[in-house]
Design an enzyme around this catalytic site. Structure first.
Site, PDB file in Angstrom:
ATOM      1  N   SER A   1      42.617  35.381  36.700  1.00  0.00           N
ATOM      2  CA  SER A   1      44.048  35.443  37.004  1.00  0.00           C
ATOM      3  C   SER A   1      44.564  34.295  37.865  1.00  0.00           C
ATOM      4  O   SER A   1      45.781  34.134  37.996  1.00  0.00           O
ATOM      5  CB  SER A   1      44.389  36.773  37.682  1.00  0.00           C
ATOM      6  OG  SER A   1      44.435  37.818  36.742  1.00  0.00           O
TER       7      SER A   1
ATOM      8  N   LYS B   1      46.945  32.032  36.171  1.00  0.00           N
ATOM      9  CA  LYS B   1      48.372  32.360  36.059  1.00  0.00           C
ATOM     10  C   LYS B   1      49.232  31.410  36.876  1.00  0.00           C
ATOM     11  O   LYS B   1      50.404  31.193  36.555  1.00  0.00           O
ATOM     12  CB  LYS B   1      48.602  33.810  36.481  1.00  0.00           C
ATOM     13  CG  LYS B   1      47.913  34.812  35.556  1.00  0.00           C
ATOM     14  CD  LYS B   1      47.921  36.231  36.113  1.00  0.00           C
ATOM     15  CE  LYS B   1      47.160  37.171  35.191  1.00  0.00           C
ATOM     16  NZ  LYS B   1      47.060  38.544  35.735  1.00  0.00           N
TER      17      LYS B   1
ATOM     18  N   TYR C   1      46.080  33.123  26.116  1.00  0.00           N
ATOM     19  CA  TYR C   1      45.899  33.822  27.395  1.00  0.00           C
ATOM     20  C   TYR C   1      44.419  34.050  27.692  1.00  0.00           C
ATOM     21  O   TYR C   1      43.950  33.794  28.808  1.00  0.00           O
ATOM     22  CB  TYR C   1      46.647  35.152  27.358  1.00  0.00           C
ATOM     23  CG  TYR C   1      46.457  36.004  28.578  1.00  0.00           C
ATOM     24  CD1 TYR C   1      47.089  35.691  29.776  1.00  0.00           C
ATOM     25  CD2 TYR C   1      45.625  37.126  28.541  1.00  0.00           C
ATOM     26  CE1 TYR C   1      46.914  36.472  30.909  1.00  0.00           C
ATOM     27  CE2 TYR C   1      45.445  37.907  29.669  1.00  0.00           C
ATOM     28  CZ  TYR C   1      46.091  37.582  30.842  1.00  0.00           C
ATOM     29  OH  TYR C   1      45.898  38.358  31.973  1.00  0.00           O
TER      30      TYR C   1
ATOM     31  N   TYR D   1      47.371  41.419  43.537  1.00  0.00           N
ATOM     32  CA  TYR D   1      47.604  42.630  42.757  1.00  0.00           C
ATOM     33  C   TYR D   1      48.312  43.690  43.605  1.00  0.00           C
ATOM     34  O   TYR D   1      49.184  43.356  44.415  1.00  0.00           O
ATOM     35  CB  TYR D   1      46.288  43.153  42.170  1.00  0.00           C
ATOM     36  CG  TYR D   1      45.521  42.131  41.372  1.00  0.00           C
ATOM     37  CD1 TYR D   1      46.128  41.402  40.361  1.00  0.00           C
ATOM     38  CD2 TYR D   1      44.170  41.884  41.628  1.00  0.00           C
ATOM     39  CE1 TYR D   1      45.428  40.465  39.609  1.00  0.00           C
ATOM     40  CE2 TYR D   1      43.457  40.944  40.883  1.00  0.00           C
ATOM     41  CZ  TYR D   1      44.093  40.244  39.878  1.00  0.00           C
ATOM     42  OH  TYR D   1      43.401  39.324  39.146  1.00  0.00           O
TER      43      TYR D   1
ATOM     44  N   VAL E   1      39.706  38.336  38.812  1.00  0.00           N
ATOM     45  CA  VAL E   1      38.590  39.278  38.735  1.00  0.00           C
ATOM     46  C   VAL E   1      37.257  38.580  38.494  1.00  0.00           C
ATOM     47  O   VAL E   1      36.213  39.238  38.483  1.00  0.00           O
ATOM     48  CB  VAL E   1      38.829  40.362  37.659  1.00  0.00           C
ATOM     49  CG1 VAL E   1      40.039  41.213  38.018  1.00  0.00           C
ATOM     50  CG2 VAL E   1      38.963  39.751  36.274  1.00  0.00           C
TER      51      VAL E   1
END
Length: 317
Positions: free
Chosen positions: A74, A77, A201, A253, A271
């Site tokens: 992540s 992102k 992605y 998160y 993660v």
């Protein structure tokens, strides 16, 4: 080497103490078992790196498993968001595609999409998938090549590449992300072909990096978008500022609020065990620790950052 930070300095000894403290908590977590390739990673690995840029030349201090490759997950992102903002502009992206508010829900939750089709922020999975659909290119290959080129520049590492086995593992087991993507398509948020967007992605999440690479990325964000090594402006300063703000409110998160209180740094986790931390005008920090808490954040990584926050007396609050 010494890196300025708050009322203290970051030294190798300080990072060693932070590493020792963080290791005390690693046993309490687990690797990301819903991705088979990540489940096999040794959860007891832990490393941290700091890249400072107060002087003419950047300084690097690192300890532990700071050169062990892991997948960016992540933290990617951040990079896809930079590309999408470049391609479509912040007004279009943050008004038509994603919001900028924390959700309080798990990163892969679909709940909020049922009441508000636009994802709450670009750092949850639904938001990142929507952002990925806004990256320009005639194919997933072209879009990924652009992403990889920018990643290598931001991380100051021309050797960064795709981890093919993790990519295939994510693609084969990514049914929840697939559900999110099709929901976004039905709601008119996701652009283009759903499977092509998902392929992009999954590939972006599966790029291999190290804690040093993440520290370099963080240093660019902390240096108002300028690479401390090449001196090239890689991110518009206003975009770097917006990304740091999103990292503070949404980057960990549904544990972002607790992290802001206990650590007080802007941060983005993945993660794979990574955490990116930009400390404005001072340094970038990169962490690797694949033992995760129930939120999906590195347990050892958070504890090391808590230790540094206390010792350096540097918090936004």
């Amino acid at each position: 080497m010494l890196l300025a930070g708050g009322t203290g300095v970051v030294t190798q000894e300080l990072l060693k103490d932070a590493l020792k403290y963080g290791k005390c908590f690693v046993r309490n977590g687990n690797t990301a078992n819903y991705i088979p390739e990540l489940q096999r990673v040794n959860k007891y690995q832990l490393g941290i790196c700091a890249v400072g840029f107060d002087g003419d030349l950047p300084e690097v201090v690192e300890v532990g498993d700071s050169r062990v490759p892991f997948t960016i997950q992540s933290i990617s992102k951040i990079i896809s968001l930079i590309l999408a903002v470049r391609d479509r502009g912040p007004d279009y992206l943050f008004h038509d595609k994603v919001g900028v508010e924390p959700t309080g829900d798990p990163f892969n939750s679909i709940v909020k999409l049922e009441t508000k089709s636009r994802p709450f922020n670009p750092f949850i999975n639904a938001g990142a998938i929507a952002v990925a659909s806004c990256i320009n290119g005639t194919s997933a290959d072209e879009k990924f090549d652009r992403f990889l080129e920018l990643t290598r520049k931001l991380c100051n590492n021309k050797e960064i590449s795709l981890n093919e086995s993790v990519y295939q593992s994510e693609k084969e087991t990514g049914d929840r992300n697939r559900a999110l993507a099709y929901y976004l398509k039905a709601s008119g948020v996701l652009e283009g072909d759903v499977e092509e967007c998902l392929d992009l992605y999954f590939r972006m999440c599966s790029v291999s990096v190290t804690a040093l690479d993440i520290a370099n990325l963080s240093a660019v964000l902390a240096n108002q978008g300028k690479c401390p090594f090449s001196k090239e402006m890689l991110i518009e300063p206003h975009s770097a500022k917006a990304i740091r703000a999103l990292m503070l409110t949404c980057g960990m998160y549904d544990g972002s609020g607790e992290f802001a209180m206990s650590v007080g740094f802007p941060a983005k986790s993945g993660v794979g065990g990574g955490i990116a931390v930009p400390l404005v005008g001072r340094m970038g920090i990169g962490v690797f620790g694949p033992s995760l808490d129930e939120k999906g954040n590195s347990i050892g990584g958070i504890k090391m950052l808590e230790f540094l926050s206390e010792k350096l007396d540097y918090q936004l609050f």
